[in-house]
Scaffold this active site. Structure first.
Site, PDB file in Angstrom:
ATOM      1  N   GLY A   1       0.803  -1.218   0.000  1.00 17.48           N
ATOM      2  CA  GLY A   1       0.000   0.000   0.000  1.00 17.48           C
ATOM      3  C   GLY A   1       0.834   1.264   0.000  1.00 17.48           C
ATOM      4  CB  CYS A   2       4.261   2.022   0.844  1.00 15.86           C
ATOM      5  SG  CYS A   2       3.863   1.902   2.594  1.00 15.86           S
ATOM      6  CD  GLU A   3       4.236   7.605  -4.852  1.00 13.72           C
ATOM      7  OE1 GLU A   3       4.167   8.055  -5.997  1.00 13.72           O
ATOM      8  OE2 GLU A   3       4.157   8.314  -3.836  1.00 13.72           O
ATOM      9  CB  SER A   4       8.683   4.228  -1.679  1.00 11.74           C
ATOM     10  OG  SER A   4       8.619   5.522  -2.231  1.00 11.74           O
TER      11      SER A   4
END
Length: 143
Positions: A48-51
């Site tokens: 769920g994190c962009e990175s």
């Protein structure tokens, strides 16, 4: 070594310019202890994190009450700093104290809502949920 969360909050209050705040966030990421290479695993990856973000947690039973210890990392400098802030909020707290804490409130207090992308905000929620989920797992065996 990361400063305690109250020091991070105080420092943010002293820095008005957001470019300087971002520099401070990246500095916090550099101050965070390294995550061992074997902890950069799929099991520790926060979805769920962009990175890419990894969080590792374990219960330190040498203390009374036992306390959760956290380590983290990211492949992005800014996100690594956000991980550092999240760790400063929760590290060394007993699991029940973690469950009673909303780390996102600290990010609201620091006014991140207006200064990060919706994807990064989603990543913060994912990290906070992950830490709470791990704390629940650590509490359940004791019940």
């Amino acid at each position: 070594m990361l400063p305690p969360i109250h020091t991070i909050i105080e420092n943010f209050e002293l820095i008005e310019d957001w470019e300087e705040r971002y520099s401070y966030v990246m500095e916090l990421g550099r101050a965070m202890p390294p995550l061992p290479a074997d902890k950069h695993s799929e099991a520790n990856r926060v979805h769920g994190c962009e990175s890419q973000v990894w969080l590792d947690s374990h219960l330190d039973t040498a203390q009374d009450p036992p306390r959760v210890r956290l380590l983290g990392d990211s492949d992005s400098s800014i996100t690594r700093g956000l991980v550092a802030i999240m760790i400063a909020i929760y590290d060394t707290k007993p699991p029940d104290a973690i469950l009673a804490t909303n780390g996102l409130d600290v990010f609201k207090q620091l006014d991140f809502g207006n200064h990060i992308s919706s994807k990064r905000a989603g990543g913060l929620r994912a990290m906070d949920e992950r830490i709470h989920r791990e704390a629940r797992k650590l509490v359940q065996p004791a019940q």
